[in-house]
Design a protein around this motif. Structure first.
Motif, short mmCIF file in Angstrom:
data_model
loop_
_atom_site.label_atom_id
_atom_site.label_comp_id
_atom_site.label_asym_id
_atom_site.label_seq_id
_atom_site.Cartn_x
_atom_site.Cartn_y
_atom_site.Cartn_z
N PRO A 139 11.53 4.74 16.42
CA PRO A 139 10.74 3.90 17.33
C PRO A 139 9.42 3.39 16.76
O PRO A 139 8.94 2.34 17.18
N VAL A 140 8.82 4.09 15.78
CA VAL A 140 7.53 3.62 15.25
C VAL A 140 7.69 2.37 14.40
O VAL A 140 6.71 1.68 14.14
N ILE A 141 8.91 2.07 13.96
CA ILE A 141 9.13 0.84 13.20
C ILE A 141 8.69 -0.36 14.02
O ILE A 141 7.95 -1.24 13.54
N GLU A 142 9.11 -0.37 15.27
CA GLU A 142 8.72 -1.48 16.15
C GLU A 142 7.31 -1.29 16.68
O GLU A 142 6.53 -2.24 16.76
N GLU A 143 6.96 -0.06 17.02
CA GLU A 143 5.64 0.21 17.60
C GLU A 143 4.52 -0.24 16.67
O GLU A 143 3.52 -0.82 17.11
#
Length: 433
Positions: free
Chosen positions: A50-54
């Motif tokens: 999820p941190v890829i997008e965040e």
């Protein structure tokens, strides 16, 4: 600071430790560029961290141009890249085709492709190679003037075990001479680097951190329904030793009928493990769950009682550091069973936060599993000790502060302090991303 992360591919689901460093540096106000020398990994639909997008990390990632499958087209496109980037210094890449000077990862047509993003902007304060196997590439590019900055290399396991066995003990000689500084993710691999010729004053242990706030501690008690849930998280490859845990659980299936063993992960041995489960007649007990996102892993661990990480030295020499999946389980309060392998004894204190057994020993794993199942009164105390150990040595925020301090000393042409890990570090502000 402006920092280049040199990685093999990006993003890779199993390399959350790299994401933790990237996001930690961004939070501290630094500019991070990600350079995956081999491009995009194989597709894993729906499983991106999820941190890829965040953090919008793909906008910070500079992929080399794709290489055609056809050899002739690959050559023509590579030459075209050289010709169209002459004004940026692309002719310097021609020197990489000298196999007498460079190894197979540099003396190859791939170098034309890999240098294209760096020809546009290859100037950094810090060049951080996330595996030792990447460093000869970065070193060659820096020597050619394509990449600029202080070169720091992290040894993480395969690069200082299997790769050295394949390439020979002198493979890193030039790197040890010309690289500014080195990190090892455990004492076991630091000692190995020093034995191979690394200056002991130029290498410190810098562990792979986890975000302890995301792995909430929960006391473990014997379940009301009597079903003891055992878990393992890891790639289905030889060095994770999962076969021995499956065999151990199979030994207990008759005497401890109400157990459940969930294996989270995927890999080349999936089919082999499925066949083994069938042969041992434990399909009702052992489940291969495949890859899961972090929140799914946390949910499974939250409902588990014992964690097993049975790492072994693979036939090719590949070895593990203290693996992050083990840290995550310990942070959540799970008593653990692991092996006397690589850097793992630096994480798991035998008899305190769990048990350590010899490698490739399903009988020993079964014995400790049986002991824990029949002594649930130990679970809470072991879980507390594991959580304390992870917070003390592997908290991501502290380690990221330490990493910034190392970078800053290198930028100032100082050799980072060998006692840096024991010194209190001033926390930096965390601007929004």
């Amino acid at each position: 600071m402006k920092i280049a992360f040199i990685v093999w591919r990006f993003p890779v689901l199993s390399e959350a430790f790299i994401l933790n460093q990237i996001t930690g540096l961004i939070d501290r106000g630094h500019e991070v560029h990600i350079h995956p020398v081999n491009g995009v990994p194989a597709k894993n639909p729906g499983k991106a961290h999820p941190v890829i997008e965040e953090y919008n990390l793909l906008k910070r990632t500079y992929y080399p141009p794709t290489r055609p499958e056809n050899d002739l087209l690959r050559l023509l496109k590579g030459l075209g890249l050289v010709l169209t980037n002459i004004d940026k210094g692309s002719l310097r890449t021609l020197q990489f085709l000298n196999p007498w000077k460079y190894g197979p990862e540099v003396a190859t047509l791939k170098s034309f492709y890999r240098t294209v993003p760096l020809l546009k902007d290859g100037s950094y304060d810090i060049i951080h190679c996330q595996f030792g196997t990447l460093a000869p590439i970065a070193l060659a590019f820096r020597n050619a003037g394509i990449l600029k900055g202080k070169l720091i290399t992290t040894f993480r396991g395969i690069d200082i075990s299997k790769y050295v066995q394949e390439q020979g003990e002198h493979f890193y000689d030039q790197l040890f001479e010309e690289g500014e500084f080195f990190l090892a993710n455990c004492e076991f691999f630091r000692d190995r680097a020093v034995a191979l010729g690394c200056n002991p004053q130029k290498i410190v242990v810098h562990g792979s951190g986890i975000d302890c706030s995301k792995f909430v501690f929960k006391p473990r008690h014997f379940p009301e329904d009597g079903r003891v849930r055992i878990a393992t998280t890891g790639r289905l490859v030889e060095k994770k030793g999962i076969e021995y845990a499956i065999r151990a659980v199979a030994k207990l299936a008759d005497t401890h009928a109400n157990i459940e063993y969930n294996i989270i992960g995927d890999g080349v041995l999936k089919e082999h493990f499925q066949q083994l489960i069938t042969e041992l007649n434990v399909g009702h007990v052992v489940k291969l769950l495949g890859w899961k996102q972090q929140r799914e892993i946390i949910e499974i661990l939250d409902n588990s009682h014992i964690f097993v990480a049975p790492s072994v030295t693979a036939a090719d020499g590949n070895q593990d550091a203290p693996v992050n999946t083990l840290k995550e389980a310990m942070a959540m309060g799970l008593p653990v069973i692991s092996t006397l392998h690589g850097g793992i004894p630096e994480l798991v204190e035998d008899g305190i936060s769990g048990f350590l057994v010899p490698e490739q020993d399903p009988d020993a794993i079964a014995e400790k599993l049986s002991y824990l199942i029949t002594h649930p009164e130990m679970w809470h105390e072991m879980g507390q000790a594991g959580r304390a150990r992870v917070e003390e040595k592997y908290d991501m925020n502290r380690l990221n502060d330490e990493l910034v301090a190392i970078y800053q000393q290198l930028v100032n042409s100082q050799l980072p302090n060998q006692k840096l890990q024991q010194q209190p570090l001033a926390l930096t502000s965390s601007p929004s991303h």
